[in-house]
Motif scaffolding. Structure first.
Motif, PDB file in Angstrom:
ATOM      1  N   PHE A  56       2.743 -13.065  -4.838  1.00  0.00           N
ATOM      2  CA  PHE A  56       3.293 -13.408  -3.532  1.00  0.00           C
ATOM      3  C   PHE A  56       2.973 -14.846  -3.130  1.00  0.00           C
ATOM      4  CE2 PHE A  56       3.127 -13.507   1.144  1.00  0.00           C
ATOM      5  CZ  PHE A  56       4.465 -13.232   1.390  1.00  0.00           C
ATOM      6  N   GLU A  99       1.385  -5.419   4.251  1.00  0.00           N
ATOM      7  CA  GLU A  99       0.904  -5.732   2.902  1.00  0.00           C
ATOM      8  C   GLU A  99       0.449  -7.189   2.806  1.00  0.00           C
ATOM      9  OE1 GLU A  99       2.967  -2.953  -0.460  1.00  0.00           O
ATOM     10  OE2 GLU A  99       4.317  -4.309   0.578  1.00  0.00           O
ATOM     11  N   VAL A 100       1.229  -8.077   3.442  1.00  0.00           N
ATOM     12  CA  VAL A 100       0.853  -9.500   3.410  1.00  0.00           C
ATOM     13  C   VAL A 100      -0.497  -9.699   4.092  1.00  0.00           C
ATOM     14  CG1 VAL A 100       1.443 -11.803   4.250  1.00  0.00           C
ATOM     15  CG2 VAL A 100       3.226 -10.335   3.293  1.00  0.00           C
ATOM     16  N   GLU A 153       9.126 -14.723  -0.048  1.00  0.00           N
ATOM     17  CA  GLU A 153       9.436 -13.474   0.623  1.00  0.00           C
ATOM     18  C   GLU A 153      10.932 -13.255   0.811  1.00  0.00           C
ATOM     19  OE1 GLU A 153       8.368 -16.092   2.093  1.00  0.00           O
ATOM     20  OE2 GLU A 153       9.791 -16.400   3.714  1.00  0.00           O
ATOM     21  N   THR A 182      13.871  -0.758  -1.144  1.00  0.00           N
ATOM     22  CA  THR A 182      12.556  -0.544  -0.536  1.00  0.00           C
ATOM     23  C   THR A 182      12.109  -1.760   0.272  1.00  0.00           C
ATOM     24  OG1 THR A 182      11.610  -1.306  -2.603  1.00  0.00           O
ATOM     25  CG2 THR A 182      11.685   1.055  -2.284  1.00  0.00           C
ATOM     26  N   ASN A 183      11.194  -1.507   1.195  1.00  0.00           N
ATOM     27  CA  ASN A 183      10.633  -2.576   2.020  1.00  0.00           C
ATOM     28  C   ASN A 183       9.304  -3.081   1.505  1.00  0.00           C
ATOM     29  OD1 ASN A 183      12.613  -2.848   3.951  1.00  0.00           O
ATOM     30  ND2 ASN A 183      11.806  -1.168   5.183  1.00  0.00           N
ATOM     31  N   SER A 184       8.486  -2.161   0.990  1.00  0.00           N
ATOM     32  CA  SER A 184       7.135  -2.574   0.626  1.00  0.00           C
ATOM     33  C   SER A 184       7.029  -2.757  -0.880  1.00  0.00           C
ATOM     34  CB  SER A 184       6.109  -1.546   1.107  1.00  0.00           C
ATOM     35  OG  SER A 184       6.032  -0.474   0.199  1.00  0.00           O
ATOM     36  N   PHE A 185       6.054  -3.549  -1.281  1.00  0.00           N
ATOM     37  CA  PHE A 185       5.851  -3.827  -2.701  1.00  0.00           C
ATOM     38  C   PHE A 185       5.474  -2.552  -3.448  1.00  0.00           C
ATOM     39  CE2 PHE A 185       3.412  -5.239  -6.369  1.00  0.00           C
ATOM     40  CZ  PHE A 185       4.286  -6.150  -6.912  1.00  0.00           C
ATOM     41  N   ARG A 205       9.871  -5.482   6.473  1.00  0.00           N
ATOM     42  CA  ARG A 205       9.820  -6.375   5.321  1.00  0.00           C
ATOM     43  C   ARG A 205       9.665  -7.795   5.855  1.00  0.00           C
ATOM     44  NH1 ARG A 205      13.761  -5.376   0.230  1.00  0.00           N
ATOM     45  NH2 ARG A 205      13.843  -7.480  -0.621  1.00  0.00           N
ATOM     46  N   ILE A 206       8.844  -8.588   5.219  1.00  0.00           N
ATOM     47  CA  ILE A 206       8.481  -9.873   5.811  1.00  0.00           C
ATOM     48  C   ILE A 206       9.686 -10.799   5.973  1.00  0.00           C
ATOM     49  CG2 ILE A 206       7.725 -10.958   3.649  1.00  0.00           C
ATOM     50  CD1 ILE A 206       5.388 -11.827   6.061  1.00  0.00           C
ATOM     51  N   ASN A 207      10.693 -10.645   5.131  1.00  0.00           N
ATOM     52  CA  ASN A 207      11.846 -11.544   5.259  1.00  0.00           C
ATOM     53  C   ASN A 207      12.718 -11.222   6.474  1.00  0.00           C
ATOM     54  OD1 ASN A 207      13.191  -9.277   4.431  1.00  0.00           O
ATOM     55  ND2 ASN A 207      14.277 -10.234   2.744  1.00  0.00           N
ATOM     56  N   GLU A 208      12.401 -10.122   7.171  1.00  0.00           N
ATOM     57  CA  GLU A 208      13.148  -9.817   8.389  1.00  0.00           C
ATOM     58  C   GLU A 208      12.581 -10.547   9.602  1.00  0.00           C
ATOM     59  OE1 GLU A 208      13.302  -5.579   8.968  1.00  0.00           O
ATOM     60  OE2 GLU A 208      13.749  -5.265   6.863  1.00  0.00           O
ATOM     61  N   PRO A 213      10.261  -7.597  -2.088  1.00  0.00           N
ATOM     62  CA  PRO A 213       9.987  -6.558  -1.096  1.00  0.00           C
ATOM     63  C   PRO A 213       8.486  -6.500  -0.823  1.00  0.00           C
ATOM     64  CG  PRO A 213      10.474  -5.563  -3.219  1.00  0.00           C
ATOM     65  CD  PRO A 213      10.578  -7.051  -3.401  1.00  0.00           C
ATOM     66  N   VAL A 214       8.095  -6.855   0.375  1.00  0.00           N
ATOM     67  CA  VAL A 214       6.679  -6.769   0.748  1.00  0.00           C
ATOM     68  C   VAL A 214       6.642  -6.700   2.272  1.00  0.00           C
ATOM     69  CG1 VAL A 214       6.455  -9.296   0.554  1.00  0.00           C
ATOM     70  CG2 VAL A 214       4.413  -7.901   0.514  1.00  0.00           C
ATOM     71  N   THR A 215       5.857  -5.763   2.787  1.00  0.00           N
ATOM     72  CA  THR A 215       5.840  -5.586   4.239  1.00  0.00           C
ATOM     73  C   THR A 215       4.827  -6.544   4.871  1.00  0.00           C
ATOM     74  OG1 THR A 215       4.116  -3.908   4.183  1.00  0.00           O
ATOM     75  CG2 THR A 215       6.389  -3.129   4.051  1.00  0.00           C
ATOM     76  N   ASP A 270       5.462  -2.722   9.660  1.00  0.00           N
ATOM     77  CA  ASP A 270       6.124  -2.041   8.553  1.00  0.00           C
ATOM     78  C   ASP A 270       7.434  -2.704   8.142  1.00  0.00           C
ATOM     79  OD1 ASP A 270       4.200  -0.040   8.119  1.00  0.00           O
ATOM     80  OD2 ASP A 270       4.906   1.009   9.918  1.00  0.00           O
TER      81      ASP A 270
END
Lengths: 247, 324
Positions: free
Chosen positions: B210, A98-99, A89, B264-267, A137-140, A93-95, A135
């Motif tokens: 992921f 989403e995870v 992560e 962007t934040n989301s995939f 991003r998971i790395n935050e 980019p993945v929220t 919402d």
């Protein structure tokens, strides 16, 4: 008594001829919280992977939910969180949402997410207390928040077995305590937990049973009995600093 | 949410444009009147560009490249498999070389493209076999595949009478003049297959990208999806090679994705953003290359990298998110 959630029978596994797990038999009953301890390189992770079917034993048999592990296909019943769950992560980019939604994927497979799936996701997010971060991003997220997100993923999937491989590496002490309090709560609600943790104090505080391995199984039984036995000394070796340090 | 509505609108307009404009051109069913009208329209703006059939072919191919490159690239980049595309392009080069022997062709004839596709897929399966055996997409097997197939291609071309008989420049660096109608059709078919497959397997591919181990525990067939992804990559590479050239084709798998990851934040958003970046680079790069007689592949890649640098220079994405 019903069939154990995990049954390991006389399992042996080697990497290129070097045995990592030898002749281990143990079972995990429904609703149990099993702590898996042992020195570094003792085969804890290997044993967990054998239990989950990520590795196939050289000999012996593993049964998951009563089914031979190689034939087991109800992937949605297992939630798995490893140290490696937190590798990608940093750049991807993945929220958080989403995870957590990935927990529903074994249920939906190729289909659309239904409103029930979305509800499960929102419920899981609030259950572990990160709804307001959904919402992001998971790395935050901090280390502790990230691990909550991964737990939420398994909750969203309605897993009834949680397999955790040193989930709190790099998490600060405070978040770690809250994380284990959450695990206790989930365990009280009937979720079976198998936890690998290098901090033996944490294991004896939270787990009801302990399996201590160093290639072979040195102890499998109650957490209290484990502390009173000499399994720890035998598994870690008498000159282990870790024992003196921890206890 | 406003931004989501805008996103959907952009997507709908873009999708409709591709469906109504570029799919018919690729299938060769666009009425002549369209080309005559757009030629006339171009002339009234003082340009002949819309009057050439090969420009429409090249533009259509570029539009498809701008979609499939970033879509597949998004999975590859975040799996840290960015150089797989480059490797498969070199495998495809060997296929082109073998094709020149078999079909006595040169440049980008359709038989050569098909033999490139076969070689690319064989290369993809070989890479996957090595990865399964060694447990990772390590540098060393990748480097051996990449250089080995390029060496093989070069040997085959030498055997067949040397580089004089083959339009090596257009193979290595791409060309817009040689995109024939059949190749556009092939690219369209490949693109529809690729986008359809990704739409169907979006969830497992994302899960595996992921967290491969958790996906394995959830009983997704990780090895099968990896093979699928790498075969799709070979299809993208071969379809894109005519314009981008063997050497630069991998850029469209990587650069738009890297730019999108900054924005962007989301995939899901990053997937769409990478297509927008890829599309902007492919189309504007192609037009610039035609206008100034530049190599199309190089121009497209440089435009993409310029967009990437802009994205990097934009205010920090994290700070941006918390300011909202």
């Amino acid at each position: 008594m019903s069939e154990p959630i995990i049954a390991v029978e006389d399992v042996t596994y080697s990497y290129d001829g070097r045995p990592a797990v030898e002749g281990v038999s143990l079972s995990v009953e429904e609703g149990e919280f099993l702590g898996l301890v042992g020195p570094n390189g003792s085969g804890k992770t290997t044993l967990l992977k054998l239990m989950l079917g990520l590795l196939s034993p050289d000999s012996g048999e593993v049964r998951l939910f009563g089914v031979p592990v190689e034939a087991f296909d109800a992937g949605e019943r297992i939630g798995y969180v490893s140290q490696h769950s937190t590798g990608k992560e940093r750049t991807m980019p993945v929220t958080v949402r989403e995870v957590v939604t990935m927990g529903r994927y074994p249920h939906t497979r190729f289909g659309w997410l239904r409103s029930h799936d979305r509800e499960m996701v929102e419920e899981a997010l609030s259950r572990v207390g990160i709804a307001e971060l959904a919402d992001r991003r998971i790395n935050e997220l901090s280390g502790g928040q990230k691990q909550r997100a991964f737990i939420a993923r398994t909750l969203a999937g309605e897993a009834d077995l949680l397999a955790l491989d040193e989930p709190t590496v790099g998490v600060d002490a405070d978040s770690r305590d809250r994380f284990y309090a959450l695990l206790d709560e989930l365990n009280d609600q009937g979720i079976t937990i198998v936890l690998i943790e290098h901090d033996i104090g944490v294991v004896t505080d939270h787990a009801d049973r302990v399996a201590c391995i160093n290639r072979e199984l040195y102890h499998h039984g109650d957490a209290e009995a484990f502390m009173e036995s000499d399994a720890l000394a035998r598994a870690y070796g008498t000159n282990s600093r870790m024992i003196e340090h921890g206890h | 949410m406003g931004s989501k509505t805008i996103q959907r609108l952009v997507l709908a307009v873009f999708g409709l444009g591709v469906l109504l404009l570029f799919v018919p051109i690729a299938l060769g069913i666009m009425p002549r009147a369209f080309f005559e009208a757009s030629c006339g329209l171009g002339r009234s703006f003082g340009t002949q560009i819309a009057c050439y059939g090969f420009i429409w072919n090249a533009l259509t191919t570029a539009v498809f490249i701008g979609i499939v490159g970033p879509v597949i690239g998004t999975y590859l980049v975040h799996r840290e498999m960015a150089l797989i595309g480059e490797t498969l392009a070199h495998a495809a080069f060997a296929g082109v070389a073998i094709g020149t022997l078999l079909f006595a062709g040169s440049g980008w004839g359709t038989p050569l493209l098909l033999s490139a596709l076969v070689a690319g897929i064989v290369g993809a399966l070989a890479v996957q076999f090595l990865a399964d055996r060694t447990g990772s997409y390590g540098d060393v097997p990748i480097a051996i595949m990449l250089t080995g197939s390029f060496a093989l291609g070069t040997l085959v071309i030498s055997l067949g009478g040397g580089f004089a008989t083959v339009d090596i420049n257009s193979i290595l660096f791409g060309s817009i003049a040689t995109v024939g109608g059949e190749n556009v059709l092939l690219m369209a078919v490949l693109s529809i297959a690729i986008v359809g497959t990704v739409a169907l397997t979006y969830k497992p591919l994302l899960y595996i990208t992921f967290d491969e181990e958790a996906a394995r525990v959830a009983r997704f067939n990780v090895s099968a999806y990896n093979t699928l992804l790498i075969v799709l990559t070979a299809m993208v590479v071969v379809g894109s090679m005519q314009i981008l050239g063997v050497i630069l084709v991998a850029a469209m798998l990587v650069v738009p994705v890297a730019a999108a990851a900054q924005l962007t934040n989301s995939f899901r958003d990053s997937l769409f953003a990478s297509v927008i970046v890829g599309e902007s680079a492919a189309v504007s790069g192609l037009l610039l290359s035609w206008r100034y007689s530049l190599a199309p592949g190089a121009t497209i890649v440089v435009v993409a990298i310029a967009i990437y640098l802009l994205a990097v220079a934009m205010p920090d994405r994290t700070g941006h998110a918390s300011a909202e």
